[in-house]
Write an enzyme that holds these catalytic residues in place. Structure first.
Site, mmCIF file in Angstrom:
data_model
loop_
_atom_site.group_PDB
_atom_site.id
_atom_site.type_symbol
_atom_site.label_atom_id
_atom_site.label_comp_id
_atom_site.label_asym_id
_atom_site.label_seq_id
_atom_site.Cartn_x
_atom_site.Cartn_y
_atom_site.Cartn_z
ATOM 1 C CG ASP A 7 -1.890 1.135 1.328
ATOM 2 O OD1 ASP A 7 -2.497 1.368 0.008
ATOM 3 O OD2 ASP A 7 -1.711 1.934 2.374
ATOM 4 C CB SER A 8 0.140 4.548 -0.956
ATOM 5 O OG SER A 8 -1.056 4.806 -0.109
ATOM 6 C CE1 TYR A 39 3.040 5.853 -3.380
ATOM 7 C CE2 TYR A 39 2.039 3.908 -4.525
ATOM 8 C CZ TYR A 39 3.000 4.329 -3.625
ATOM 9 O OH TYR A 39 4.399 3.912 -3.612
ATOM 10 C CB CYS A 70 -2.913 0.926 -2.803
ATOM 11 S SG CYS A 70 -2.795 2.623 -2.940
ATOM 12 C CD GLU A 150 -1.898 7.690 6.316
ATOM 13 O OE1 GLU A 150 -0.465 8.041 7.043
ATOM 14 O OE2 GLU A 150 -1.888 6.879 5.450
ATOM 15 C CB CYS A 180 -9.677 4.685 -0.190
ATOM 16 S SG CYS A 180 -8.397 5.355 0.458
ATOM 17 C CG HIS A 182 -6.283 5.327 4.322
ATOM 18 N ND1 HIS A 182 -5.333 4.782 3.076
ATOM 19 C CD2 HIS A 182 -5.466 5.951 5.063
ATOM 20 C CE1 HIS A 182 -4.256 5.188 3.657
ATOM 21 N NE2 HIS A 182 -4.173 5.763 4.563
HETATM 22 N N1 DGL Z 1 -4.774 3.556 0.503
HETATM 23 C C1 DGL Z 1 -4.923 4.146 -0.724
HETATM 24 C C2 DGL Z 1 -6.085 3.699 -1.777
HETATM 25 O O1 DGL Z 1 -6.701 2.524 -1.297
HETATM 26 C C3 DGL Z 1 -5.358 5.641 -0.247
HETATM 27 C C4 DGL Z 1 -4.343 6.599 0.064
HETATM 28 C C5 DGL Z 1 -3.302 7.471 -0.818
HETATM 29 O O2 DGL Z 1 -3.926 8.269 -1.252
HETATM 30 O O3 DGL Z 1 -2.287 6.812 -1.049
HETATM 31 O O4 DGL Z 1 -6.018 4.277 -2.599
#
Ligand code: DGL
Length: 247
Positions: A7-8, A39, A70, A150, A180, A182
């Site tokens: 993941d990012s 990302y 991600c 975060e 996403c 998160h």
């Molecule tokens: N976890 C990333 C996603 O699922 C989002 C966070 C990011 O912008 O890097 O897209």
């Protein structure tokens, strides 16, 4: 069975949580690119370049599969990763759409897709859904949820205000795809905002997908989790400790 999860940043831990719960692997190697998160605000070429660098990292381990936990990576870099890997590469977008198909028969259901800017701009979810006949979709980039999560903000006034900011003109949908990784961390609050909406979670979706497509059965009694980060690994470990025990 050893899997690499990429993941990012820390968001992919929500996918790890589901993998641990269902005991699909005996070893998980997690890499969070904490030095370069987010990302979701980057362009396609940058996301592909970062993802290929992550792939090189995983080549040092004898993994059977790499999961891009991600959505932004899954939206832009899956093909490039597949062309350069000798193991299976699994993204989160296709599993998310399949999870929806498994749960929703009504093709007119109102579907809200929330994700980063990059994921929304890629139109991957929209295109998959439209191909399957689900055309009543609304897409909304909700990038402010990423830094809140975060920061460990899973509830309270700032989050409520952010939800009002994004959703004030969107009537309650039948389904919401949390596009996403998160966002599962704020699902309780999202559910309070839209009490009758069915939420689709990348972690649960990927478990179903792995069981279906790869016949994984979840029979490992114990999973060894190794955490790596491109910056501040202690932070990642701390977040993992909090998140993996957070309901
Ligand atoms: N976890 C990333 C996603 O699922 C989002 C966070 C990011 O912008 O890097 O897209």
């Amino acid at each position: 069975m050893r899997v690499g999860v990429f993941d990012s940043g820390v968001g992919g831990l929500s996918v790890v949580k589901s993998l641990l719960e269902y005991k699909l692997f005996n070893e998980i190697i997690y890499l969070g690119d904490t030095a370069r998160v987010p990302y979701g605000t980057k362009d396609k070429n940058t996301i592909i370049r970062y993802s290929l660098e992550a792939l090189e990292f995983f080549k040092n381990f004898d993994i059977d599969m790499m999961i891009t936990a991600c959505n932004s990576v899954s939206a832009y870099a899956i093909e490039e990763l597949r062309q350069n890997a000798l193991f299976d590469i699994v993204g989160v977008i296709e599993p998310g759409v399949r999870a929806l198909i498994n749960r929703v028969d009504n093709k007119n259901a109102k579907i809200l897709i929330i994700a980063t800017k990059a994921t929304i701009l890629s139109k991957k979810y929209q295109t998959y859904l439209h191909k399957q006949g689900y055309t009543n979709t609304i897409s909304k980039a909700t990038p402010l949820f990423v830094p809140l999560v975060e920061e460990g903000i899973f509830e309270g006034k700032i989050l409520e205000e952010t939800m009002r900011y994004y959703f004030h003109d969107i009537c309650e949908p039948d389904i919401c795809i949390m596009g996403c990784t998160h966002f599962p961390l704020i699902k309780k609050e999202l559910q309070k905002f839209y009490p009758n909406t069915l939420f689709i979670h990348s972690g649960e979706a990927i478990v179903e997908y792995l069981e279906d497509k790869f016949s994984l059965t979840g029979d490992f009694s114990k999973t060894d989790l190794k955490l790596f980060a491109t910056e501040n690994p202690d932070y990642l470990k701390q977040v993992a400790k909090n998140w993996l025990t957070h309901n």
